[in-house]
Design a protein around this motif. Structure first.
Motif, mmCIF file in Angstrom:
data_model
loop_
_atom_site.group_PDB
_atom_site.id
_atom_site.type_symbol
_atom_site.label_atom_id
_atom_site.label_comp_id
_atom_site.label_asym_id
_atom_site.label_seq_id
_atom_site.Cartn_x
_atom_site.Cartn_y
_atom_site.Cartn_z
ATOM 1 N N SER A 27 0.721 -1.334 -0.139
ATOM 2 C CA SER A 27 0.014 -0.005 0.043
ATOM 3 C C SER A 27 0.821 1.216 0.052
ATOM 4 O O SER A 27 1.372 1.734 0.886
ATOM 5 N N LYS A 50 0.195 4.592 -0.166
ATOM 6 C CA LYS A 50 -0.037 5.638 0.697
ATOM 7 C C LYS A 50 0.415 5.717 2.287
ATOM 8 O O LYS A 50 0.749 6.345 2.798
ATOM 9 N N THR A 51 0.714 4.374 2.438
ATOM 10 C CA THR A 51 1.340 4.015 3.954
ATOM 11 C C THR A 51 2.496 4.742 4.132
ATOM 12 O O THR A 51 2.958 5.069 5.358
ATOM 13 N N GLU A 82 0.146 -1.411 -4.559
ATOM 14 C CA GLU A 82 -1.248 -1.106 -4.589
ATOM 15 C C GLU A 82 -1.186 0.498 -4.417
ATOM 16 O O GLU A 82 -0.530 1.104 -3.486
ATOM 17 N N VAL A 118 -3.310 4.424 -5.149
ATOM 18 C CA VAL A 118 -4.633 4.931 -5.187
ATOM 19 C C VAL A 118 -4.628 6.441 -5.769
ATOM 20 O O VAL A 118 -5.647 7.153 -5.465
ATOM 21 N N ASN A 172 -6.546 1.184 -6.897
ATOM 22 C CA ASN A 172 -7.722 1.399 -6.224
ATOM 23 C C ASN A 172 -7.933 3.189 -6.188
ATOM 24 O O ASN A 172 -7.421 3.687 -6.888
ATOM 25 N N HIS A 201 -12.838 -6.704 -4.655
ATOM 26 C CA HIS A 201 -11.992 -6.376 -3.562
ATOM 27 C C HIS A 201 -12.815 -5.803 -2.493
ATOM 28 O O HIS A 201 -14.033 -5.223 -2.674
ATOM 29 N N GLY A 257 -7.755 -6.400 0.783
ATOM 30 C CA GLY A 257 -7.400 -5.071 1.259
ATOM 31 C C GLY A 257 -6.355 -5.077 2.577
ATOM 32 O O GLY A 257 -5.788 -6.160 2.622
ATOM 33 N N GLY A 258 -6.452 -4.036 3.262
ATOM 34 C CA GLY A 258 -5.325 -4.014 4.499
ATOM 35 C C GLY A 258 -6.077 -3.877 5.572
ATOM 36 O O GLY A 258 -7.222 -4.455 5.838
ATOM 37 N N GLY A 259 -5.581 -3.179 6.536
ATOM 38 C CA GLY A 259 -6.162 -2.843 8.003
ATOM 39 C C GLY A 259 -5.561 -3.631 9.292
ATOM 40 O O GLY A 259 -6.081 -3.490 10.341
ATOM 41 N N PHE A 260 -4.613 -4.629 9.236
ATOM 42 C CA PHE A 260 -4.241 -5.161 9.969
ATOM 43 C C PHE A 260 -3.649 -4.196 11.187
ATOM 44 O O PHE A 260 -2.856 -3.146 10.571
ATOM 45 N N GLU A 308 -3.325 -6.423 0.927
ATOM 46 C CA GLU A 308 -2.871 -5.058 0.921
ATOM 47 C C GLU A 308 -2.308 -4.486 2.175
ATOM 48 O O GLU A 308 -2.518 -3.347 2.442
ATOM 49 N N ARG A 338 -0.178 -0.554 7.321
ATOM 50 C CA ARG A 338 0.744 -0.377 8.508
ATOM 51 C C ARG A 338 1.272 -1.430 9.344
ATOM 52 O O ARG A 338 2.306 -1.351 9.867
ATOM 53 N N TYR A 345 2.135 6.054 7.604
ATOM 54 C CA TYR A 345 1.343 7.291 7.524
ATOM 55 C C TYR A 345 2.203 8.311 8.005
ATOM 56 O O TYR A 345 1.295 9.427 8.322
HETATM 57 C C1 LIG Z 1 -4.985 2.594 2.798
HETATM 58 C C2 LIG Z 1 -5.186 1.199 2.088
HETATM 59 C C3 LIG Z 1 -4.741 0.002 2.456
HETATM 60 C C4 LIG Z 1 -3.359 -0.366 3.559
HETATM 61 O O1 LIG Z 1 -4.244 -0.073 4.900
HETATM 62 P P1 LIG Z 1 -3.673 -0.484 6.300
HETATM 63 O O2 LIG Z 1 -4.624 0.044 7.150
HETATM 64 O O3 LIG Z 1 -2.182 0.643 6.167
HETATM 65 O O4 LIG Z 1 -3.303 -1.724 6.286
HETATM 66 C C5 LIG Z 1 -5.134 -1.076 1.764
HETATM 67 N N1 LIG Z 1 -5.810 -1.175 0.546
HETATM 68 C C6 LIG Z 1 -6.506 -0.135 0.476
HETATM 69 C C7 LIG Z 1 -7.504 0.025 -0.656
HETATM 70 C C8 LIG Z 1 -6.206 0.974 1.233
HETATM 71 O O5 LIG Z 1 -7.115 2.349 0.855
#
Ligand SMILES: *Cc1c(COP(=O)(O)O)cnc(C)c1O
Length: 459
Positions: free
Chosen positions: A82, A84-85, A103, A105, A126, A214, A255-258, A309, A312, A406
């Motif tokens: 990702s 943007k991270t 990945e 955006v 994305n 996705h 996606g991400g979010g872990f 994806e 963080r 970030y």
């Molecule tokens: C920001 C983002 C991620 C990464 O998210 P994290 O919380 O940093 O893991 C992955 N996929 C998409 C589409 C995002 O916008």
């Protein structure tokens, strides 16, 4: 001559030696003199303060841990970094060397990934904003587009038609897992029928093929069961959409979010106790995916590729921020405070995390509740509103961690120059990976109209 002592207005803080009180253990002995085998004092002497320091080994180790956790549980896994991270070139290329795709955006992030040498077919695009020009380039090069809304679908259809191409697309979905607040502003909503409507349009399109699904639940998702629910919902939709529109889904992107080892404001348990490991996330996700796709094997459809994806959780603990004490101050209410040379302009995540803050030498004296103010002439510039620290001298340094996610992207040039970012490699060699700004960097994009060039007063 003996070293000058900093004068501190005396205050009383009741505590018992060695015992826990409301401040925790007041005999704070924790300190960090080195990072990845390099002395913090040497880093500051050579590269200045404040200073961001990345560990290449930790970054690689985190990526490998993520790959191992998933590849041992599911056959076809792709990991996409990702941007943007943290899109510093050295960070991205380290992860690409480990096998990560990109990945992105935005047009800027797509261009950056391409300029770093990532082939278009390993870039997932994305985000809600993709204009015609960038779509034309991505279609031409064969990048992978994740559709966010209907207007984008029609625009892409037009671009593909003009290029005389058949384009595989992925649809971004949003839905309620029952675990996290649904991010319904991105992608097509499942419950309302919007996602199926879009899939039908794609089913009838002569130029676009629906080939992937996705969704990105959100960020800092602490419960692995949210991902298991996500996978079940996406697989259910996959089966349905294939039956109804005749498409063939080749990938499920979760996606991400872990979560990373950081503490959100208002969280009282330490991250070690609340943040799941990659193995725990992988176990929940791969179990759900294996269960939900078993039938497909029997029917000869093949199991979809799993795409991750994670941002963080991979980069956060690979980076620290070193900062120096500028001043000690006693607040009117008696609280102790310090001004440090790093502020929320460069540590954007200070707004929602209580970063770990550790001195870089053993400190004498009783730890006291302290406010850490950044250097900005702005009331919001608070780096920690409450942290236990013993007395410190001007020039003493502190380490903030983890800061890899970030910050080097969301930081802003505001009031101060942004500092050096260095990376320590596996042989303890230090390289500058982003040079500190100076006046010429900050003013590079400006121009002054001719009649304003002289500042001599006419009177
Ligand atoms: C920001 C983002 C991620 C990464 O998210 P994290 O919380 O940093 O893991 C992955 N996929 C998409 C589409 C995002 O916008």
């Amino acid at each position: 001559m003996s070293e000058k002592q900093t004068w501190q207005k005396p205050t009383l803080t009741a505590h018992r030696i060695g015992a826990l009180n409301k401040f925790g253990n007041v005999n704070s002995t924790q300190f960090q003199e080195t990072f990845e085998g390099v002395a913090i004092a040497d880093l500051v002497e050579k590269y200045g303060s404040p200073l961001f320091v990345l560990s290449e080994s930790r970054l690689r180790a985190n990526a490998r841990k993520l790959f191992r956790a998933f590849e041992t549980r599911y056959a076809d896994v792709v990991y996409s970094w990702s941007y943007k991270t943290n899109y510093l070139g050295a960070v991205c290329t380290t992860l690409h060397q480990e096998g990560a795709w990109a990945e992105v955006v935005s047009a800027f992030e797509y261009e950056k990934a391409r300029s770093l040498g990532v082939p278009a077919e390993k870039i997932l695009f994305n985000g809600p904003h993709k204009e015609r020009a960038i779509l034309e380039r991505v279609v031409e090069e064969g990048g992978r587009i994740h559709l966010d809304h209907l207007d984008e679908l029609y625009l892409l259809e037009d671009v593909a038609k003009a290029a005389g191409k058949q384009v595989d697309v992925t649809m971004r979905l949003n839905f309620d897992t029952g675990f996290t607040e649904a991010w319904s502003r991105f992608g097509f909503n499942l419950e309302s029928g919007q996602a199926m409507d879009a899939a039908r349009i794609l089913g009838e399109s002569e130029h676009l093929n629906l080939a992937g699904l996705h969704s990105h639940l959100g960020t800092f998702v602490l419960d692995p069961r949210a991902y298991a629910a996500q996978v079940r919902i996406m697989c259910g939709f996959m089966d349905l959409v294939e039956t109804k529109t005749g498409c063939h889904i080749q990938s499920i992107d979760i996606g991400g979010g872990f979560a990373s080892m950081n503490s959100l404001h208002g969280t009282y348990l330490p991250p070690e106790q609340v943040v799941p490991s990659f193995d725990q996330y992988a176990e929940a996700i791969c179990n759900a995916l294996n269960d939900a796709t078993r039938e497909r094997d029997v029917r000869g459809l093949g199991r979809p590729r799993l795409i991750l994806e994670s941002g963080r959780a991979v980069v956060d603990d690979a980076e620290i921020l070193i900062t120096s004490v500028i001043a000690n101050k006693r607040m009117p209410d008696g609280r102790r405070s310090m001004v440090i040379d790093a502020g929320v302009n460069i540590l954007f995540t200070g707004f929602w995390y209580n970063h770990q803050v550790i001195p870089t030498r053993p400190l004498e004296g009783v730890a006291e509740d302290t406010i850490l103010y950044g250097p900005l002439c702005m009331n919001i510039d608070v780096m920690r509103s409450s942290v236990m620290l013993p007395p410190m001298n001007v020039g003493d340094t502190l380490v903030f961690s983890p800061v890899g996610a970030y910050n080097n992207t969301q930081w802003m040039q505001f009031i101060e120059y942004r500092p050096n970012v260095v990376m320590i490699d596996e042989h303890q060699q230090v390289s500058v990976i982003r040079a500190a700004e100076d006046l010429s960097v900050v003013t590079a994009q400006e121009s002054i109209p001719e009649h304003l060039i002289s500042i001599e007063c006419k009177k």
